[in-house]
Design an enzyme around this catalytic site. Structure first.
Site, PDB file in Angstrom:
ATOM      1  N   GLY A  10       0.828  -1.200   0.000  1.00 49.91           N
ATOM      2  CA  GLY A  10       0.000   0.000   0.000  1.00 49.91           C
ATOM      3  C   GLY A  10       0.862   1.249   0.000  1.00 49.91           C
ATOM      4  O   GLY A  10       2.075   1.197  -0.268  1.00 49.91           O
ATOM      5  N   THR A  62      -5.083   0.875   0.406  1.00 50.24           N
ATOM      6  CA  THR A  62      -4.840   2.156  -0.244  1.00 50.24           C
ATOM      7  C   THR A  62      -5.644   2.267  -1.526  1.00 50.24           C
ATOM      8  O   THR A  62      -6.308   3.279  -1.781  1.00 50.24           O
ATOM      9  CB  THR A  62      -3.344   2.332  -0.551  1.00 50.24           C
ATOM     10  OG1 THR A  62      -2.615   2.430   0.669  1.00 50.24           O
ATOM     11  CG2 THR A  62      -3.101   3.595  -1.375  1.00 50.24           C
ATOM     12  N   ALA A  90      -9.223   3.223  -1.134  1.00 44.62           N
ATOM     13  CA  ALA A  90      -9.551   4.459  -0.409  1.00 44.62           C
ATOM     14  C   ALA A  90     -10.211   5.473  -1.340  1.00 44.62           C
ATOM     15  O   ALA A  90      -9.602   5.944  -2.298  1.00 44.62           O
ATOM     16  CB  ALA A  90      -8.285   5.056   0.198  1.00 44.62           C
ATOM     17  N   GLN A  91     -11.472   5.814  -1.048  1.00 41.28           N
ATOM     18  CA  GLN A  91     -12.175   6.826  -1.834  1.00 41.28           C
ATOM     19  C   GLN A  91     -11.848   8.219  -1.329  1.00 41.28           C
ATOM     20  O   GLN A  91     -11.774   9.173  -2.105  1.00 41.28           O
ATOM     21  CB  GLN A  91     -13.691   6.611  -1.723  1.00 41.28           C
ATOM     22  CG  GLN A  91     -14.198   5.336  -2.334  1.00 41.28           C
ATOM     23  CD  GLN A  91     -15.681   5.157  -2.046  1.00 41.28           C
ATOM     24  OE1 GLN A  91     -16.260   5.875  -1.242  1.00 41.28           O
ATOM     25  NE2 GLN A  91     -16.279   4.183  -2.704  1.00 41.28           N
ATOM     26  N   GLU A 110     -13.959  17.206   5.392  1.00 38.48           N
ATOM     27  CA  GLU A 110     -14.524  15.973   5.932  1.00 38.48           C
ATOM     28  C   GLU A 110     -14.761  16.126   7.429  1.00 38.48           C
ATOM     29  O   GLU A 110     -14.381  17.134   8.036  1.00 38.48           O
ATOM     30  CB  GLU A 110     -13.601  14.788   5.633  1.00 38.48           C
ATOM     31  CG  GLU A 110     -13.518  14.456   4.153  1.00 38.48           C
ATOM     32  CD  GLU A 110     -12.652  13.252   3.850  1.00 38.48           C
ATOM     33  OE1 GLU A 110     -12.041  12.702   4.789  1.00 38.48           O
ATOM     34  OE2 GLU A 110     -12.578  12.845   2.676  1.00 38.48           O
ATOM     35  N   ASP A 129      -2.795  -9.846   9.179  1.00 42.61           N
ATOM     36  CA  ASP A 129      -1.639 -10.752   9.253  1.00 42.61           C
ATOM     37  C   ASP A 129      -0.431 -10.097   9.899  1.00 42.61           C
ATOM     38  O   ASP A 129       0.270 -10.719  10.702  1.00 42.61           O
ATOM     39  CB  ASP A 129      -1.266 -11.229   7.839  1.00 42.61           C
ATOM     40  CG  ASP A 129      -2.440 -11.858   7.116  1.00 42.61           C
ATOM     41  OD1 ASP A 129      -3.055 -12.776   7.674  1.00 42.61           O
ATOM     42  OD2 ASP A 129      -2.746 -11.412   5.996  1.00 42.61           O
ATOM     43  N   HIS A 169     -13.610  -0.229   9.687  1.00 43.01           N
ATOM     44  CA  HIS A 169     -12.927   0.505   8.627  1.00 43.01           C
ATOM     45  C   HIS A 169     -11.420   0.649   8.847  1.00 43.01           C
ATOM     46  O   HIS A 169     -10.632   0.360   7.956  1.00 43.01           O
ATOM     47  CB  HIS A 169     -13.559   1.889   8.494  1.00 43.01           C
ATOM     48  CG  HIS A 169     -13.008   2.728   7.387  1.00 43.01           C
ATOM     49  ND1 HIS A 169     -13.039   2.322   6.062  1.00 43.01           N
ATOM     50  CD2 HIS A 169     -12.413   3.953   7.393  1.00 43.01           C
ATOM     51  CE1 HIS A 169     -12.498   3.259   5.304  1.00 43.01           C
ATOM     52  NE2 HIS A 169     -12.093   4.248   6.081  1.00 43.01           N
ATOM     53  N   ARG A 184      -9.056   8.075  14.737  1.00 40.97           N
ATOM     54  CA  ARG A 184      -8.381   8.681  13.587  1.00 40.97           C
ATOM     55  C   ARG A 184      -9.203   9.808  12.983  1.00 40.97           C
ATOM     56  O   ARG A 184     -10.384   9.655  12.706  1.00 40.97           O
ATOM     57  CB  ARG A 184      -8.135   7.610  12.521  1.00 40.97           C
ATOM     58  CG  ARG A 184      -7.485   8.127  11.245  1.00 40.97           C
ATOM     59  CD  ARG A 184      -7.314   6.991  10.261  1.00 40.97           C
ATOM     60  NE  ARG A 184      -8.593   6.515   9.763  1.00 40.97           N
ATOM     61  CZ  ARG A 184      -9.083   6.789   8.552  1.00 40.97           C
ATOM     62  NH1 ARG A 184      -8.396   7.548   7.716  1.00 40.97           N
ATOM     63  NH2 ARG A 184     -10.241   6.309   8.167  1.00 40.97           N
TER      64      ARG A 184
END
Length: 567
Positions: free
Chosen positions: A32, A61, A64-65, A132, A231, A357, A392
């Site tokens: 990513g 990645t 990701a929009q 946002e 993982d 998410h 976040r």
């Protein structure tokens, strides 16, 4: 958490000296934004191998929009971005880390554009900036409207492929990190890997950068791609690395909710352009929850949606996008995706619900990506750096991936000198170290692997979802312990089995952290303790073999990791 989770050091039995050997200066696990940025940076001082679990375009990645948060406008300021990040982090951010990453954001964007990243611009040629949730200014840059992640991946992949110092191993699964012993402080020497064509291989590396992405698939409802099974979190824990703050899974409030369909993300930028949320009765409800309305922090919106569902006895709410002019031009990817389900957002409300998410916690790493396992670095979503705290801030993740990916790649040069290597007798270019993994035959019966995986994901969603309680967390822990006894002692020979074992371990670590954190803070919400408590304003670190966390006060976060010897 049952001792079963801490007994297993490696997933498979092997003799390192009997397997095919590959030697490299830097091994990057993950393709990513964080991994590719690290690879490009590390390639300045040595040879690099990038392991991609699937193809590089299948990372979080690429999905990701949303955009990248960075201060690029004179009406905005670094101080404002820092303040917004700290507010979202609910008291658990490392202030110096926030200041560093936010401060380096503009330079990271310039670097990305020089690599060929095609940022959206207005009619004057200036970078278009959106807003946002929980941001106090328009500072989110995008590419192709809602295809920012795909464009970031394209630019970085092309740069990596053009660099003759970097090799990309696609469809290559990293089973475990290699350490010469099982004692704390034993260095990471690379990884044992599996490729469907070449089988098992050992890749010896002077430095290993873990950039394996997210863990969303541990939950039944998730916006993540199928490969995001946590993982990296599991293999770092087995290798002795500390993990922290795992109670904090951020649930995105708006993913497409249609029975049988993937929970496809509908970016927060849609609400930033004026879309509103209404319940099953057609009533807008965010005005009764938060003055920021639909642009409140994601945890607030997610809980409000669940409460609206409970109040109306419904399975989802609706996202009303009909006020957005030229929706298909502004969000072409989302419009195309919704069109596959005969939904036209210009005329039809969109059924949405929260989904797992972004895992805020992860492998503990310092401001240069170093973990407390010498020679191992962690960046991106799999890492816990102190940037995000307890929640976040939207679009800070791609920013962190670019900034700290580059930083860790540069820092890994410290492992190239003879002084660093000889400190642990690491024969990077000499003969391989003899590492033996012996796993006794299982004494338990078989469980159906697909059923374990499905049941575990459902249990995580019910009990360790948007809202938790002590009783539900105890139930989840008991279920995970049971499945672990019949699954973690088995030896599998393909990724489905290894992923399931990693998911069980990751789910158990998240559940253990959430059960310990008897408060509500950031995106960790408990119905039995609904307020944040001062005693929990600490980072909870967990390490293999320890049943209780070590607690690190926020004020001492700069001491997060043991510093490696430098050459």
């Amino acid at each position: 958490m049952h001792e079963t989770f801490d007994q297993r050091r490696y997933l498979i039995p092997f003799r390192s000296t009997l397997l095919p050997q590959i030697f490299v200066d830097t091994l990057v696990i993950g393709s990513g934004a964080a991994g590719l940025s690290a690879a490009l940076s590390a390639a300045v001082h040595g040879e690099v191998i990038v392991l991609s679990k699937g193809e590089p375009t299948t990372s979080n990645t690429s999905w990701a929009q949303g955009g990248i948060a960075a201060v690029l406008d004179e009406t905005d300021s670094i101080e404002s971005h820092v303040r917004d990040t700290l507010d979202a982090g609910a008291g658990l951010c490392d202030v110096e880390t926030v200041e560093r990453i936010v401060g380096e954001g503009p330079d990271a964007i310039e670097w990305l554009i020089r690599l060929g990243f095609r940022v959206d611009r207005d009619e004057r040629g200036s970078i278009s900036l959106g807003r946002e949730g929980a941001h106090s200014a328009r500072r989110i840059l995008h590419a192709d409207g809602d295809q920012t992640g795909a464009e970031v991946s394209r630019a970085l992949i092309e740069a990596v492929r053009a660099n003759d110092q970097v090799r990309v191993f696609g469809s290559c699964f990293a089973l475990d990190l290699l350490t010469p012993s099982d004692t704390p402080g034993s260095p990471c020497l690379g990884a044992i890997t599996h490729h469907p064509r070449f089988g098992l291989q050992v890749i010896w590396a002077r430095s290993t950068i873990l950039a394996s992405g997210g863990s969303g698939v541990i939950w039944r409802e998730t916006s993540n791609p199928p490969l995001a099974t946590g993982d990296g979190l599991a293999l770092a824990y087995r290798a002795g690395a500390s993990v922290a703050d795992l109670a904090f899974m951020q649930f995105h409030p708006t993913t497409l909710y249609i029975a049988g369909a993937p929970r496809l993300l509908i970016t927060e930028a849609v609400r930033g352009e004026g879309a509103t949320l209404v319940d099953a009765n057609g009533t807008r409800f965010m005005q009764d929850v938060d003055p920021r309305l639909e642009l409140a922090p994601r945890d607030v919106v997610s809980r409000a949606i669940q409460n609206a569902n409970a109040r109306c006895g419904s399975a989802h709410v609706w996202l009303d996008c009909r006020s957005i002019e030229s929706f298909a031009l502004r969000f072409p990817g989302i419009a195309s995706m919704l069109g596959q389900f005969d939904i036209d957002p210009a005329h039809d409300p969109v059924p949405v619900n929260p989904a797992a998410h972004y895992l805020v916690g992860g492998v503990v790493s310092d401001r240069d990506g170093r973990t407390d396992v010498p020679g191992l670095y962690a960046v991106g979503e799999c890492a816990s750096t102190g940037l995000h705290g307890a929640n976040r801030l939207a679009s800070n993740s791609l920013l962190e991936a670019l900034v700290l990916g580059r930083t860790a790649g540069a820092a890994s040069a410290e492992m190239l000198g003879d002084g660093a290597a000889n400190a642990w007798n690491v024969p990077v270019r000499g003969g391989p170290v003899k590492i033996v993994s012996d796993i006794p035959p299982s004494q338990h019966g078989e469980l159906d692997l697909a059923d374990v995986r499905s049941s575990m994901r459902a249990a995580m969603w019910r009990n360790v979802g948007v809202e938790r309680s002590g009783a539900k967390l105890r139930d989840a822990g008991d279920m995970l312990d049971f499945w672990a006894r019949y699954t973690l002692d088995k030896i599998f020979d393909e990724p489905d089995g290894w992923e399931t074992q990693n998911m069980l371990l990751g789910g158990a670590l998240v559940t253990r952290s959430a059960a310990w954190r008897a408060e509500s803070r950031g995106c960790h919400a408990r119905t039995d303790v609904t307020e944040p408590l001062d005693e929990f304003r600490v980072h909870d670190r967990w390490r293999r073999g320890r049943s209780e966390p070590s607690l690190v006060p926020v004020s001492a976060a700069e001491e997060r990791c043991v510093q490696h010897p430098r050459s």
